[in-house]
Design a protein around this motif. Structure first.
Motif, PDB file in Angstrom:
ATOM      1  N   VAL A 199       0.854  -1.188   0.000  1.00 50.07           N
ATOM      2  CA  VAL A 199       0.000   0.000   0.000  1.00 50.07           C
ATOM      3  C   VAL A 199       0.889   1.238   0.000  1.00 50.07           C
ATOM      4  O   VAL A 199       1.755   1.395   0.864  1.00 50.07           O
ATOM      5  CB  VAL A 199      -0.941   0.005   1.218  1.00 50.07           C
ATOM      6  CG1 VAL A 199      -1.791   1.272   1.224  1.00 50.07           C
ATOM      7  CG2 VAL A 199      -1.837  -1.228   1.204  1.00 50.07           C
ATOM      8  N   LEU A 200       0.668   2.101  -0.984  1.00 51.37           N
ATOM      9  CA  LEU A 200       1.470   3.303  -1.172  1.00 51.37           C
ATOM     10  C   LEU A 200       0.603   4.542  -0.959  1.00 51.37           C
ATOM     11  O   LEU A 200      -0.627   4.447  -0.908  1.00 51.37           O
ATOM     12  CB  LEU A 200       2.060   3.319  -2.588  1.00 51.37           C
ATOM     13  CG  LEU A 200       2.941   2.125  -2.976  1.00 51.37           C
ATOM     14  CD1 LEU A 200       3.288   2.190  -4.457  1.00 51.37           C
ATOM     15  CD2 LEU A 200       4.204   2.087  -2.136  1.00 51.37           C
ATOM     16  N   PRO A 201       1.220   5.715  -0.856  1.00 50.14           N
ATOM     17  CA  PRO A 201       0.430   6.952  -0.758  1.00 50.14           C
ATOM     18  C   PRO A 201      -0.462   7.146  -1.979  1.00 50.14           C
ATOM     19  O   PRO A 201      -0.201   6.602  -3.056  1.00 50.14           O
ATOM     20  CB  PRO A 201       1.502   8.043  -0.668  1.00 50.14           C
ATOM     21  CG  PRO A 201       2.709   7.349  -0.121  1.00 50.14           C
ATOM     22  CD  PRO A 201       2.662   5.961  -0.676  1.00 50.14           C
ATOM     23  N   ASP A 202      -1.497   7.938  -1.816  1.00 53.37           N
ATOM     24  CA  ASP A 202      -2.501   8.082  -2.867  1.00 53.37           C
ATOM     25  C   ASP A 202      -1.986   8.758  -4.128  1.00 53.37           C
ATOM     26  O   ASP A 202      -2.571   8.603  -5.203  1.00 53.37           O
ATOM     27  CB  ASP A 202      -3.713   8.847  -2.332  1.00 53.37           C
ATOM     28  CG  ASP A 202      -3.350  10.247  -1.852  1.00 53.37           C
ATOM     29  OD1 ASP A 202      -2.144  10.529  -1.692  1.00 53.37           O
ATOM     30  OD2 ASP A 202      -4.273  11.055  -1.634  1.00 53.37           O
ATOM     31  N   LEU A 225      -3.469   0.451  -8.257  1.00 55.45           N
ATOM     32  CA  LEU A 225      -4.914   0.653  -8.196  1.00 55.45           C
ATOM     33  C   LEU A 225      -5.272   1.568  -7.026  1.00 55.45           C
ATOM     34  O   LEU A 225      -4.720   1.417  -5.926  1.00 55.45           O
ATOM     35  CB  LEU A 225      -5.642  -0.687  -8.021  1.00 55.45           C
ATOM     36  CG  LEU A 225      -5.399  -1.759  -9.084  1.00 55.45           C
ATOM     37  CD1 LEU A 225      -6.096  -3.051  -8.693  1.00 55.45           C
ATOM     38  CD2 LEU A 225      -5.873  -1.291 -10.448  1.00 55.45           C
ATOM     39  N   PRO A 226      -6.179   2.514  -7.240  1.00 56.07           N
ATOM     40  CA  PRO A 226      -6.644   3.322  -6.104  1.00 56.07           C
ATOM     41  C   PRO A 226      -7.421   2.447  -5.131  1.00 56.07           C
ATOM     42  O   PRO A 226      -8.269   1.654  -5.539  1.00 56.07           O
ATOM     43  CB  PRO A 226      -7.547   4.368  -6.770  1.00 56.07           C
ATOM     44  CG  PRO A 226      -7.995   3.737  -8.052  1.00 56.07           C
ATOM     45  CD  PRO A 226      -6.860   2.871  -8.498  1.00 56.07           C
ATOM     46  N   THR A 231      -2.934   3.871  -2.646  1.00 50.64           N
ATOM     47  CA  THR A 231      -2.663   3.145  -3.884  1.00 50.64           C
ATOM     48  C   THR A 231      -2.154   1.757  -3.537  1.00 50.64           C
ATOM     49  O   THR A 231      -1.207   1.618  -2.752  1.00 50.64           O
ATOM     50  CB  THR A 231      -1.613   3.875  -4.740  1.00 50.64           C
ATOM     51  OG1 THR A 231      -2.120   5.150  -5.126  1.00 50.64           O
ATOM     52  CG2 THR A 231      -1.288   3.070  -5.987  1.00 50.64           C
ATOM     53  N   MET A 232      -2.793   0.752  -4.104  1.00 51.30           N
ATOM     54  CA  MET A 232      -2.336  -0.625  -3.903  1.00 51.30           C
ATOM     55  C   MET A 232      -1.523  -1.053  -5.119  1.00 51.30           C
ATOM     56  O   MET A 232      -1.975  -0.931  -6.255  1.00 51.30           O
ATOM     57  CB  MET A 232      -3.518  -1.576  -3.704  1.00 51.30           C
ATOM     58  CG  MET A 232      -3.095  -3.023  -3.474  1.00 51.30           C
ATOM     59  SD  MET A 232      -4.495  -4.146  -3.265  1.00 51.30           S
ATOM     60  CE  MET A 232      -5.137  -3.562  -1.698  1.00 51.30           C
ATOM     61  N   ALA A 233      -0.324  -1.535  -4.865  1.00 50.65           N
ATOM     62  CA  ALA A 233       0.567  -1.970  -5.942  1.00 50.65           C
ATOM     63  C   ALA A 233       0.902  -3.440  -5.765  1.00 50.65           C
ATOM     64  O   ALA A 233       0.991  -3.948  -4.649  1.00 50.65           O
ATOM     65  CB  ALA A 233       1.846  -1.135  -5.945  1.00 50.65           C
ATOM     66  N   GLY A 234       1.080  -4.102  -6.895  1.00 50.30           N
ATOM     67  CA  GLY A 234       1.408  -5.520  -6.820  1.00 50.30           C
ATOM     68  C   GLY A 234       1.869  -6.047  -8.158  1.00 50.30           C
ATOM     69  O   GLY A 234       1.890  -5.330  -9.154  1.00 50.30           O
TER      70      GLY A 234
END
Length: 234
Positions: A199-202, A225-226, A231-234
């Motif tokens: 999970v990253l900053p928006d 993805l928001p 922001t969720m990254a994968g």
């Protein structure tokens, strides 16, 4: 390139399930546009044809038609994209669903309908009962059936018993673990897969657009993805 009927039916089933979730839980499910950056001109029609095929397979479950955007627009949405050789992007629509809240909603709904819910509990063993059944040749046989489970309350560290006429194994990736708890010799039928999400900053993604890049240096797919004002990254 060959047509894979199993993949086709899996996609159709997933699209049908997506439509069901959007219908029964619109407060937890919603359409999300996802951008696919393209770095070579000849890949643009290739990806576009594939995305359009996805639109057509959706049928009545189609959320919105996919479309092409320019390099400038793509960089406005995701400024961190590599600018060199970027020729544009394709935007398609998929669904986003809050599965954690859905599970809670299902539990509360079950309680309203008269069910008893036991959270943070682990099944440690099964309760069996031997019954007599008549076989097709007229002989009487003894069969062992499951009549309940032994559970461990992980909050209180106490065991308790739940008796039932029917026990349903709906444990997802732990399906085989439960099956082998009853019979260690039972062959596995489930092959779980694992992934890493961070999970990253928006500011890594706009609030109304996701990013999917299938053309990374190591050949894996990456997405941004928001999600829940982050922001969720994968």
């Amino acid at each position: 390139m060959q047509f894979d009927s199993e993949q086709y039916h899996m996609v159709k089933e997933a699209l049908s399930e997506r439509g069901n979730l959007l219908k029964i839980a619109p407060h937890l499910s919603y359409p999300l546009p996802i951008m696919l950056p393209v770095y070579k001109w000849y890949l643009l029609p290739y990806y576009y044809a594939g995305i359009k095929a996805y639109d057509l397979v959706s049928g009545r479950q189609l959320l919105r038609w996919s479309y092409v955007i320019s390099k400038t627009k793509a960089l406005e949405l995701f400024p961190m994209l590599k600018k060199e050789k970027l020729v544009g992007a394709i935007v398609y629509y998929d669904g986003q669903h809050n599965d954690a809240r859905m599970n809670i909603a299902l539990a509360f709904t079950a309680i309203r309908m008269g069910a008893n819910i036991a959270n943070h509990c682990t099944v440690t063993d099964f309760i069996h009962e031997n019954i007599e059944i008549n076989s097709s040749d007229g002989k009487t046989e003894t069969k062992k059936i499951i009549r309940g489970v032994k559970c461990l309350d992980r909050y209180r560290n106490k065991e308790f018993i739940i008796r039932a006429k029917c026990v349903v194994n709906a444990t997802g990736p732990y399906t085989d673990e439960i099956r082998q708890l009853d019979d260690p010799a039972t062959p596995k039928i489930c092959q779980p897969s694992a992934g890493v999400h961070i999970v990253l900053p928006d500011y890594y993604s706009p609030t109304n657009m996701g990013l999917l890049d299938p053309n990374t240096s190591d050949g894996r797919v990456i997405f941004f993805l928001p999600w829940q004002k982050h922001t969720m990254a994968g």
